[in-house]
Design an enzyme around this catalytic site. Structure first.
Site, PDB file in Angstrom:
ATOM      1  N   ASN A 148       0.822  -1.210   0.000  1.00  0.00           N
ATOM      2  CA  ASN A 148       0.000   0.000   0.000  1.00  0.00           C
ATOM      3  C   ASN A 148       0.858   1.263   0.000  1.00  0.00           C
ATOM      4  O   ASN A 148       0.450   2.307  -0.538  1.00  0.00           O
ATOM      5  CB  ASN A 148      -0.958   0.008   1.190  1.00  0.00           C
ATOM      6  CG  ASN A 148      -0.263  -0.085   2.526  1.00  0.00           C
ATOM      7  OD1 ASN A 148       0.549  -0.980   2.763  1.00  0.00           O
ATOM      8  ND2 ASN A 148      -0.575   0.833   3.431  1.00  0.00           N
ATOM      9  N   HIS A 149       2.078   1.188   0.554  1.00  0.00           N
ATOM     10  CA  HIS A 149       2.913   2.391   0.601  1.00  0.00           C
ATOM     11  C   HIS A 149       3.536   2.713  -0.748  1.00  0.00           C
ATOM     12  O   HIS A 149       3.792   3.895  -1.031  1.00  0.00           O
ATOM     13  CB  HIS A 149       3.966   2.241   1.701  1.00  0.00           C
ATOM     14  CG  HIS A 149       3.394   2.383   3.071  1.00  0.00           C
ATOM     15  ND1 HIS A 149       3.392   3.571   3.767  1.00  0.00           N
ATOM     16  CD2 HIS A 149       2.745   1.492   3.863  1.00  0.00           C
ATOM     17  CE1 HIS A 149       2.795   3.403   4.938  1.00  0.00           C
ATOM     18  NE2 HIS A 149       2.390   2.147   5.015  1.00  0.00           N
ATOM     19  N   HIS A 248       0.026  -8.281  -0.821  1.00  0.00           N
ATOM     20  CA  HIS A 248       0.421  -7.471   0.336  1.00  0.00           C
ATOM     21  C   HIS A 248      -0.655  -7.451   1.415  1.00  0.00           C
ATOM     22  O   HIS A 248      -0.373  -7.699   2.583  1.00  0.00           O
ATOM     23  CB  HIS A 248       0.732  -6.044  -0.103  1.00  0.00           C
ATOM     24  CG  HIS A 248       1.234  -5.192   1.028  1.00  0.00           C
ATOM     25  ND1 HIS A 248       2.489  -5.349   1.554  1.00  0.00           N
ATOM     26  CD2 HIS A 248       0.635  -4.202   1.747  1.00  0.00           C
ATOM     27  CE1 HIS A 248       2.655  -4.486   2.556  1.00  0.00           C
ATOM     28  NE2 HIS A 248       1.553  -3.783   2.693  1.00  0.00           N
TER      29      HIS A 248
END
Length: 406
Positions: A148-149, A248
């Site tokens: 997500n980053h 993820h």
């Protein structure tokens, strides 16, 4: 007269590759200065006259499905911590003390979240790329994924950026501009694309002292930026290796129905600047593939095991889903009868400073945890072959929410 024309033609022919050679030299110089590694061009062909940057070159299709591997290593979130990244790789005996690949034909999957919370983000990207190439020469593979980053940063969401992270990108920007000015001196090469083009000189609610760092980060990481195109465009969003599904955050049935390969290619198109500013919908929001936590709650009884089972049944041969994203304070563990394996141990200094652990899968079934936790080093006898590996142990028990087993 004829001889003179022939000589000129010969000189012109011998010099035609000078722009490409200059570009390769400058890029290699900048790579070493910024990332500490020499990364030679992967496809050292003469560049076209309308050259803009490295992201415009043809990329091979992303591979989504892999056959079972003899040795498969999964590494969780590393968040800008190069030291912990290297420690994780050494736990699995994948790199030596000089940071060279010694993993042979092993396959490594890093499940995303290289970016944010630390100051070594670019250095990790360069380091993993170096290892990717070294592993390939030995018959192995290093596969990187979007977390997500990564998605947040390409969208320009810098909520979790550190001062050190801004400084690192500011340093990159300075050397990248030096490289561009060097390339501009070559008459046979058009001026490279300026990644800062169109960026504002200031930002609302951003302190003046951080403005240039924000500009550098946007320039590097926005869709079709030099760092996104060079490194993040090689990431997959979802991966299947043998009977293990990697993602993820997590997968829902609707994601599988949409198409795993389709998601990988669409996200790469977005990263390369083809799909607009915002990521595809399945990468945004709490139920997206990079944000989902349905299967990673530390309390196993809160995991939606029925939904997970349904998802795995829709992927031929899949037995388990391996995820990062949610920190497991007690280390790598499994839930839902070991169908959910959670490997984010919060190892980076900026995100818990936990002790590194990695997951090892041998063939299609045998799972074990490799840890640097001294509690388990003393309590459990490491395998004979791990005698020279610092901190490697086979955890058959321990304070796990749900035990990981075959």
């Amino acid at each position: 007269m004829g001889d003179l024309k022939a000589k000129k033609s010969s000189a012109s022919e011998s010099c035609k590759d000078v722009p490409a050679l200059l570009t390769s030299f400058v890029d290699t110089f900048v790579d070493y200065t910024v990332g500490g590694h020499f990364l030679l061009p992967e496809n050292p062909l003469p560049l076209p006259q309308n050259y803009t940057n490295a992201t415009t070159t043809q990329q091979p299709p992303l591979q989504t499905f892999y056959p079972p591997q003899d040795r498969l290593i999964a590494i969780g979130d590393v968040h800008g911590d190069l030291d912990k990244t290297k420690q994780s790789l050494r736990l699995a005996n994948l790199i030596d003390q000089s940071d060279k690949w010694v993993g042979g034909s092993a396959t490594v999957v890093q499940v995303g979240d290289v970016l944010d919370r630390g100051g070594d983000e670019i250095k990790i990207l360069y380091f993993l790329e170096k290892l990717r190439r070294e592993a390939a020469r030995c018959g192995g593979a290093l596969i990187t994924m979007h977390g997500n980053h990564e998605i947040m940063n390409v969208e320009g969401d810098f909520r979790y950026v550190t001062r050190e992270g801004l400084d690192e990108f500011l340093n990159w920007a300075g050397w990248y501009r030096v490289g561009n000015r060097m390339k501009a001196l070559c008459k046979g090469l058009e001026n490279p694309k300026d990644p800062f083009e169109g960026l504002p000189l200031g930002f609302y609610n951003v302190k003046k002292e951080f403005t240039e760092g924000f500009r550098a980060r946007i320039a590097a990481l926005r869709p079709d930026g030099p760092i996104t195109g060079r490194f993040l465009s090689k990431n997959v969003t979802v991966l299947v290796v043998g009977d293990s599904v990697f993602v993820h955050g997590g997968l829902l049935a609707k994601h599988v129905s949409y198409g795993l390969e389709k998601m990988n290619e669409e996200v790469r198109e977005w990263v390369n600047g083809v799909k607009g500013r915002l990521a595809p919908e399945y990468c945004r929001g709490g139920n997206s593939v990079v944000w989902l936590r349905k299967f990673s709650d530390e309390f196993a009884d809160k995991c939606d095991c029925s939904a997970l089972q349904h998802v795995l049944e829709t992927i031929p041969g899949a037995k388990r889903m391996i995820m990062g994203h949610t920190i497991q304070q007690f280390g790598i563990n499994g839930a839902c009868d070991e169908r959910a394996i959670r490997i984010d141990v919060g190892m980076s200094k900026g995100c818990g400073d936990g002790l590194p652990e990695v997951l090892e899968i041998n063939g299609n079934s045998s799972l074990r945890i490799l840890t640097s936790n001294p509690l388990y080093q003393k309590k459990y006898k490491p395998p004979a072959e791990a005698g020279s590996r610092e901190g490697v142990g086979f955890l058959e028990q321990g304070p796990r929410q749900v035990q990981v087993k075959a």
